[in-house]
Design an enzyme around this catalytic site. Sequence first.
Site, PDB file in Angstrom:
ATOM      1  N   TYR A 154      76.530  55.284  42.640  1.00 16.34           N
ATOM      2  CA  TYR A 154      77.444  55.708  43.699  1.00 16.34           C
ATOM      3  C   TYR A 154      77.926  57.110  43.367  1.00 16.34           C
ATOM      4  CZ  TYR A 154      81.655  55.877  46.625  1.00 16.34           C
ATOM      5  OH  TYR A 154      82.616  56.229  47.546  1.00 16.34           O
ATOM      6  N   ASP A 249      76.110  63.205  37.311  1.00 11.73           N
ATOM      7  CA  ASP A 249      77.414  62.866  37.885  1.00 11.73           C
ATOM      8  C   ASP A 249      78.248  62.172  36.811  1.00 11.73           C
ATOM      9  OD1 ASP A 249      79.591  61.878  39.221  1.00 11.73           O
ATOM     10  OD2 ASP A 249      78.454  60.909  40.832  1.00 11.73           O
ATOM     11  N   LYS A 281      88.259  61.892  38.297  1.00 10.91           N
ATOM     12  CA  LYS A 281      89.020  60.841  37.620  1.00 10.91           C
ATOM     13  C   LYS A 281      89.847  61.371  36.441  1.00 10.91           C
ATOM     14  CE  LYS A 281      85.888  57.301  39.398  1.00 10.91           C
ATOM     15  NZ  LYS A 281      86.541  56.352  40.273  1.00 10.91           N
TER      16      LYS A 281
HETATM   17  C1  LIG Z   1      80.124  58.328  39.572  1.00 18.79           C
HETATM   18  C2  LIG Z   1      80.998  58.647  40.731  1.00 18.79           C
HETATM   19  N1  LIG Z   1      80.750  59.731  41.474  1.00 18.79           N
HETATM   20  C3  LIG Z   1      81.531  60.064  42.514  1.00 18.79           C
HETATM   21  C4  LIG Z   1      82.594  59.282  42.876  1.00 18.79           C
HETATM   22  C5  LIG Z   1      83.460  59.667  44.053  1.00 18.79           C
HETATM   23  O1  LIG Z   1      84.698  60.105  43.623  1.00 18.79           O
HETATM   24  P1  LIG Z   1      85.964  60.062  44.626  1.00 18.79           P
HETATM   25  O2  LIG Z   1      86.297  58.623  44.851  1.00 18.79           O
HETATM   26  O3  LIG Z   1      87.021  60.831  43.897  1.00 18.79           O
HETATM   27  O4  LIG Z   1      85.536  60.749  45.877  1.00 18.79           O
HETATM   28  C6  LIG Z   1      82.894  58.134  42.141  1.00 18.79           C
HETATM   29  C7  LIG Z   1      84.030  57.262  42.522  1.00 18.79           C
HETATM   30  O5  LIG Z   1      84.194  56.190  42.051  1.00 18.79           O
HETATM   31  C8  LIG Z   1      82.073  57.815  41.042  1.00 18.79           C
HETATM   32  O6  LIG Z   1      82.312  56.721  40.281  1.00 18.79           O
END
Ligand SMILES: Cc1ncc(COP(=O)(O)O)c(C=O)c1O
Length: 451
Positions: A154, A249, A281
């Site tokens: 995700y 990511d 985060k």
């Molecule tokens: C690996 C990863 N990338 C991107 C995101 C998206 O971040 P946000 O919820 O701050 O948009 C998340 C959210 O959980 C994530 O776990």
Amino acid sequence: MPDVSAEHPETRPTEASEALFARAHAVTPGGVNSPVRAFNAVGGTPRFIERAQGPYLFDVDGTEYVDLVGSWGPMLLGHAHPQVVDAVRRAVGRGTSYGTPTRPEVELAETIVARTPVDRVRMVSSGTEATMTAIRLARGFTGRELVVKFAGCYHGHVDSLLAQAGSGLATHAVPGTPGVPEASTAATIVLPYNDPAAVERLFNERGDEIACLITEAAPGNMGVVPPAPGFNKLLAETCRRHGALFVSDEVMTGFRVTRTGHWGLDGAVEGWTPDLMTFGKVMGGGFPAAAFGGRADVMSMLSPEGPVYQAGTLSGNPVATTAGLTTLRLATDEVYAHLDKASRVVSEAASAALSEEGVPHVVQHAGSMFSVFLTDEGVTEVADFAGAGAQHLGRFKAFFHAMLDRGVHLPPSAFESWFLSAAHDDRALDRILAALPAAARAAAHAPEDAE
Ligand SMILES: Cc1ncc(COP(=O)(O)O)c(C=O)c1O
């Protein structure tokens, strides 16, 4: 303090949460501002939290919970850490947003550049913005359109990444949600995770069309499914060979798994570096702050230095960057050592309790991130999204509610990491351990699959 002994759980009042949930439903779809909070996967009423301190959440009914959600990752130091609160208070007192450059955003960028393999960085407000812009930048830099992602990873709710894999190894993505036009995912290819042959095959066929491959450095969004040894290195090298960018990511793993902000457990050892990285985060310290960064030549394509446009009214917000900077300064080696130890204690106790009750399960770690999969008998590893999907969700539901009844708030989904913090001390850990046997018993007696 409520009695949290495994044998005598309190019946916890939820009237105030229920009343707020009903009010929320009237004005907000599903009653929540992010779907997983709604408890749809586990049933029941989400607890409306009034305040939090250290490892504990306190809901509007006055019940205390040991928190294993950690705001889905950011709360590395625990809630309301005095130094973070103090720094934020002082920042708020100086004004909350100016729309001009500020000192804390420079210092946070310097910290990220110093600790991670990126040369330059740009602040945004959410992980979604970070991955969305990293992809735009990769496309702008390479002049190519195809984006490769993995099933089960995700990357936020970016249109082109909200794609599900169909059957087959390399599948043209179809949108995973109404509202995303097929055109948005037509240039996305979804591969099975941890499958080097599928990667090689795709790049051999279409390598010169691929702008980038994006992966979670160690996936935590299908439960924790670490990369097989050498998998990330293979991805980095394959991208390089074909002139595509490798986007790691680290929104979830960054600064949580290691102080370097880099999953690194294989990067450092195996010697690969991503072309672009995304963070979020922990680096926001519980505020909306995220970032993407990478190679200087790629980052210099970004507006206003280069032609690839990106902007944000609240990007680099002085309060959010102050919270993030203070958090990263307090994230010492001792913090990570504590997290590693605490996560071992909890995961081993969970495993022992489940074994005692004869509940088949697999526990997987990526550093201090871990999750517990309630699997079929004989399963020893969950390596991809298909494996994660084969969990017994009915058992998880029973396990989750038995923990909640005993004052331990797990993530309300079987497809999430459990998040501990530096504030999870012996008292908090003891309470988790005390709740586990009864939760394992509940899982053992539950229907395997959710109704
Ligand atoms: C690996 C990863 N990338 C991107 C995101 C998206 O971040 P946000 O919820 O701050 O948009 C998340 C959210 O959980 C994530 O776990």
